[in-house]
Each structure stands twice: as C-alpha cells, then as structure tokens.
Design an enzyme around this catalytic site. Structure first.
Site: not given
Length: 135
Positions: A49-50
């Site tokens: 994820h970011a």
C-alpha cells in the site's frame, strides 16, 4: 522519492546500548500512532500500500527485513537490520516489507491516526494517483 534512512542518537557503555529519538527533533512530525509487525511467517510479504498524507518512520528494532519502496517512477530496496537506524517514508510511496528474519520486529511511528481513506491498496490505483498528482 521521499524516503531517507537516518541513524538515531545512541549512547553506549560497558553495560549496553541505548538508542533514543524525540518527536519534533529526530522525527519531523508529531507521533500519533505506534504499531509493530512481528511473527511474520517465512517468505511472507507485508504492506502492499501507499498513503496519500501519512508520514512514517520504520525501525527494525529486532532482526531485519527489507523494504521495497516505489514512487511510481523508480523502485528501491532498503535493508533495515540496525535498531539505531530508521527509515522515513513520506506520502505517495508504495511500500512492501519482506525478507523478515526469524524474530524480527518492525516498529512503525506514524504521523496520523488510522484512517482507511488515506490508504491506496491497489497498485494500479496507486499508479493512477501518482500520474494524476503530477498532471
């Protein structure tokens, strides 16, 4: 890519070592959340994820692991295996954690409280987010 590995303050003497860090001095943000990742099964990967706004410091306080960082243009792998070093990861950076040694503990200091809306969990959406942000 908005990432930076730094060495924290350390005091050593004959009885052992002590590493310390202070919010707003060593950590450039107010720490609102602390969590840690441990007991990761051999060969497993974490993260994927970011964040849109969140800033983090990652510190492997026991053992080691590798962090894959991706800003949409370039990728970098950073080994964390020293409890006196931290890795700053700014917003808009995809991250994956892998190669955890047995007994590894990855401590994370976060600038914000948990907010699912800040996460980008799909890599193709991350790439679109980066492209749209640069336009």
């Amino acid at each position: 890519m908005d990432v930076k590995k730094i060495e924290f303050n350390q005091r050593n003497n004959t009885t052992g070592k002590l590493t310390f860090l202070e919010a707003k001095r060593d950590i450039p943000f107010e720490i609102k959340r602390i969590y840690y990742v441990y007991d990761v099964a051999k060969g497993e990967r974490r993260g994927f994820h970011a964040h849109k706004e969140l800033e983090q410091y990652l510190i492997c306080i026991h053992g080691g692991c590798t962090i894959l960082l991706d800003d949409g243009l370039e990728k970098e792998n950073v080994l964390l295996n020293n409890p006196s070093e931290g890795l700053y990861v700014g917003p808009g950076t995809w991250r994956e954690m892998y190669g955890f040694s047995e007994g590894a503990v990855l401590l994370v200091l976060a600038s914000e409280y948990y907010d699912e809306a800040d996460y980008i969990r799909d890599y193709s959406q991350f790439k679109r987010y980066i492209t749209d942000k640069e336009a």
